[in-house]
Scaffold this motif. Structure first.
Motif, PDB file in Angstrom:
ATOM      1  N   VAL A  61       0.815  -1.102  -0.045  1.00 44.12           N
ATOM      2  CA  VAL A  61      -0.069   0.142  -0.009  1.00 44.12           C
ATOM      3  C   VAL A  61       0.932   1.271  -0.124  1.00 44.12           C
ATOM      4  O   VAL A  61       2.060   1.212   0.702  1.00 44.12           O
ATOM      5  CB  VAL A  61      -0.947  -0.059   1.405  1.00 44.12           C
ATOM      6  N   CYS A  62       0.644   2.166  -0.872  1.00 44.71           N
ATOM      7  CA  CYS A  62       1.414   3.301  -1.077  1.00 44.71           C
ATOM      8  C   CYS A  62       0.434   4.542  -0.893  1.00 44.71           C
ATOM      9  O   CYS A  62      -0.725   4.504  -1.385  1.00 44.71           O
ATOM     10  CB  CYS A  62       2.103   3.483  -2.497  1.00 44.71           C
ATOM     11  N   ALA A  63       1.076   5.693  -0.249  1.00 45.90           N
ATOM     12  CA  ALA A  63      -0.103   6.925  -0.357  1.00 45.90           C
ATOM     13  C   ALA A  63       0.941   8.188  -0.335  1.00 45.90           C
ATOM     14  O   ALA A  63       2.187   8.092   0.047  1.00 45.90           O
ATOM     15  CB  ALA A  63      -0.570   6.920   1.193  1.00 45.90           C
ATOM     16  N   VAL A  64       0.386   9.081  -0.813  1.00 44.17           N
ATOM     17  CA  VAL A  64       0.868  10.574  -0.866  1.00 44.17           C
ATOM     18  C   VAL A  64      -0.304  11.483  -0.687  1.00 44.17           C
ATOM     19  O   VAL A  64      -1.234  11.584  -0.927  1.00 44.17           O
ATOM     20  CB  VAL A  64       1.347  10.767  -2.600  1.00 44.17           C
ATOM     21  N   ALA A  82       0.397  -0.377   8.719  1.00 41.92           N
ATOM     22  CA  ALA A  82      -0.312  -1.786   8.534  1.00 41.92           C
ATOM     23  C   ALA A  82      -0.644  -2.273  10.220  1.00 41.92           C
ATOM     24  O   ALA A  82       0.248  -2.124  10.854  1.00 41.92           O
ATOM     25  CB  ALA A  82       0.661  -2.700   7.946  1.00 41.92           C
ATOM     26  N   ARG A  83      -1.904  -2.920  10.183  1.00 41.10           N
ATOM     27  CA  ARG A  83      -2.221  -3.112  11.422  1.00 41.10           C
ATOM     28  C   ARG A  83      -1.105  -4.333  12.034  1.00 41.10           C
ATOM     29  O   ARG A  83      -0.665  -5.328  11.190  1.00 41.10           O
ATOM     30  CB  ARG A  83      -3.550  -4.074  11.115  1.00 41.10           C
ATOM     31  N   GLY A  84      -0.901  -4.028  13.389  1.00 43.49           N
ATOM     32  CA  GLY A  84       0.348  -4.729  13.964  1.00 43.49           C
ATOM     33  C   GLY A  84       1.795  -4.360  13.681  1.00 43.49           C
ATOM     34  O   GLY A  84       2.670  -4.853  14.191  1.00 43.49           O
ATOM     35  N   GLY A  85       2.063  -3.236  12.927  1.00 45.73           N
ATOM     36  CA  GLY A  85       3.045  -2.701  12.385  1.00 45.73           C
ATOM     37  C   GLY A  85       3.273  -1.312  12.879  1.00 45.73           C
ATOM     38  O   GLY A  85       2.419  -0.605  13.444  1.00 45.73           O
ATOM     39  N   CYS A 109      -5.246  -4.784   7.560  1.00 51.31           N
ATOM     40  CA  CYS A 109      -5.812  -3.224   7.445  1.00 51.31           C
ATOM     41  C   CYS A 109      -4.806  -2.297   7.692  1.00 51.31           C
ATOM     42  O   CYS A 109      -3.676  -2.626   7.969  1.00 51.31           O
ATOM     43  CB  CYS A 109      -6.735  -2.945   8.509  1.00 51.31           C
ATOM     44  N   VAL A 110      -4.983  -1.173   6.916  1.00 50.62           N
ATOM     45  CA  VAL A 110      -3.929   0.121   7.027  1.00 50.62           C
ATOM     46  C   VAL A 110      -4.584   1.256   7.582  1.00 50.62           C
ATOM     47  O   VAL A 110      -5.907   1.545   7.231  1.00 50.62           O
ATOM     48  CB  VAL A 110      -3.228   0.436   5.675  1.00 50.62           C
ATOM     49  N   TRP A 111      -4.022   2.038   8.230  1.00 45.50           N
ATOM     50  CA  TRP A 111      -4.357   3.393   8.755  1.00 45.50           C
ATOM     51  C   TRP A 111      -3.483   4.331   8.146  1.00 45.50           C
ATOM     52  O   TRP A 111      -2.290   4.341   8.117  1.00 45.50           O
ATOM     53  CB  TRP A 111      -4.259   3.460  10.143  1.00 45.50           C
ATOM     54  N   VAL A 112      -4.319   5.172   7.279  1.00 44.72           N
ATOM     55  CA  VAL A 112      -3.383   6.301   6.453  1.00 44.72           C
ATOM     56  C   VAL A 112      -3.969   7.721   7.069  1.00 44.72           C
ATOM     57  O   VAL A 112      -4.900   8.018   7.403  1.00 44.72           O
ATOM     58  CB  VAL A 112      -3.947   6.171   5.251  1.00 44.72           C
ATOM     59  N   LYS A 113      -2.745   8.596   7.314  1.00 44.95           N
ATOM     60  CA  LYS A 113      -3.097   9.998   7.738  1.00 44.95           C
ATOM     61  C   LYS A 113      -2.220  11.010   6.811  1.00 44.95           C
ATOM     62  O   LYS A 113      -1.416  10.419   6.148  1.00 44.95           O
ATOM     63  CB  LYS A 113      -2.409  10.012   9.170  1.00 44.95           C
ATOM     64  N   GLY A 114      -2.753  12.036   6.831  1.00 46.86           N
ATOM     65  CA  GLY A 114      -2.296  12.987   5.902  1.00 46.86           C
ATOM     66  C   GLY A 114      -2.377  14.348   6.601  1.00 46.86           C
ATOM     67  O   GLY A 114      -3.522  14.609   7.075  1.00 46.86           O
ATOM     68  N   SER A 122      -7.526  11.471   8.698  1.00 50.35           N
ATOM     69  CA  SER A 122      -7.260  10.251   9.370  1.00 50.35           C
ATOM     70  C   SER A 122      -8.079   9.190   9.012  1.00 50.35           C
ATOM     71  O   SER A 122      -9.466   9.357   9.236  1.00 50.35           O
ATOM     72  CB  SER A 122      -7.140   9.946  11.014  1.00 50.35           C
ATOM     73  N   SER A 123      -7.872   8.136   8.388  1.00 50.18           N
ATOM     74  CA  SER A 123      -8.742   7.127   7.592  1.00 50.18           C
ATOM     75  C   SER A 123      -9.312   6.192   8.568  1.00 50.18           C
ATOM     76  O   SER A 123     -10.374   5.627   8.532  1.00 50.18           O
ATOM     77  CB  SER A 123      -8.066   6.330   6.546  1.00 50.18           C
ATOM     78  N   GLY A 124      -8.762   5.634   9.730  1.00 51.22           N
ATOM     79  CA  GLY A 124      -9.459   4.489  10.521  1.00 51.22           C
ATOM     80  C   GLY A 124      -8.771   3.343   9.718  1.00 51.22           C
ATOM     81  O   GLY A 124      -8.269   3.692   8.636  1.00 51.22           O
ATOM     82  N   TRP A 125      -9.144   2.221  10.099  1.00 55.12           N
ATOM     83  CA  TRP A 125      -8.685   1.061   9.554  1.00 55.12           C
ATOM     84  C   TRP A 125      -9.383   0.622   8.303  1.00 55.12           C
ATOM     85  O   TRP A 125     -10.393   0.929   8.377  1.00 55.12           O
ATOM     86  CB  TRP A 125      -8.881  -0.166  10.447  1.00 55.12           C
ATOM     87  N   ILE A 126      -8.639   0.706   7.020  1.00 52.04           N
ATOM     88  CA  ILE A 126      -9.252   0.763   5.681  1.00 52.04           C
ATOM     89  C   ILE A 126      -8.624  -0.557   4.855  1.00 52.04           C
ATOM     90  O   ILE A 126      -7.405  -0.865   5.499  1.00 52.04           O
ATOM     91  CB  ILE A 126      -9.045   1.918   4.999  1.00 52.04           C
ATOM     92  N   LEU A 127      -9.126  -0.899   3.873  1.00 48.53           N
ATOM     93  CA  LEU A 127      -8.655  -1.961   2.912  1.00 48.53           C
ATOM     94  C   LEU A 127      -8.436  -3.231   3.894  1.00 48.53           C
ATOM     95  O   LEU A 127      -7.689  -3.978   3.563  1.00 48.53           O
ATOM     96  CB  LEU A 127      -7.331  -1.454   2.489  1.00 48.53           C
ATOM     97  N   CYS A 128      -9.294  -3.671   4.480  1.00 43.15           N
ATOM     98  CA  CYS A 128      -9.377  -4.927   5.378  1.00 43.15           C
ATOM     99  C   CYS A 128      -9.828  -5.974   4.460  1.00 43.15           C
ATOM    100  O   CYS A 128     -10.535  -5.885   3.498  1.00 43.15           O
ATOM    101  CB  CYS A 128     -10.145  -4.796   6.552  1.00 43.15           C
TER     102      CYS A 128
END
Length: 128
Positions: A61-64, A82-85, A109-114, A122-128
């Motif tokens: 997963v990549c974000a910008v 990533a959840r757990g990381g 799942c991943v949590w993304v912030k910008g 802040s996304s919360g847990w997504i892409l689960c």
């Protein structure tokens, strides 16, 4: 860094440049973020001063973070966890964008912030 890692980075860079050129012709608005992340766009997280664009390719997963009004240096950041990381973060004073940041999430799942200036998402847990 080993020669295999260098070759993979060069191949990824060439693929990203090729894809960004094709996307610039097809969709100029998305081309800016696509120039930094490989894969397919899975989310756009808009906020008052910008947006975070999230891409996924395989288990990565990549974000910008993109500024809504680029040109003036201001504090920007992007992070993907990533959840757990641990989160992978890029922050600093930039004119156009923060990132890209990439994590191997597998099927987690991943949590993304910008953040751009005073606005953030802040996304919360997504892409689960």
């Amino acid at each position: 860094m080993g020669s295999g890692a260098i070759r993979r980075r060069l191949a990824l860079g060439l693929a990203m440049l090729t894809a960004s050129g094709l996307l610039a012709v097809a969709a100029p608005g998305d081309a800016h973020a696509a120039a930094y992340c490989a894969g397919r766009k899975v989310r756009t997280l808009p906020f008052s001063t910008g947006s975070v664009v999230v891409y996924k390719r395989g288990g990565y997963v990549c974000a910008v973070t993109l500024a809504k009004n680029p040109g003036t240096k201001r504090k920007m950041s992007v992070s993907v966890r990533a959840r757990g990381g641990r989160p992978v973060v890029d922050e600093g004073h930039y004119k156009h964008h923060a990132g890209p940041v990439t994590v191997h999430a597998g099927r987690r799942c991943v949590w993304v912030k910008g953040r751009v200036g005073g606005g953030s998402v802040s996304s919360g847990w997504i892409l689960c």
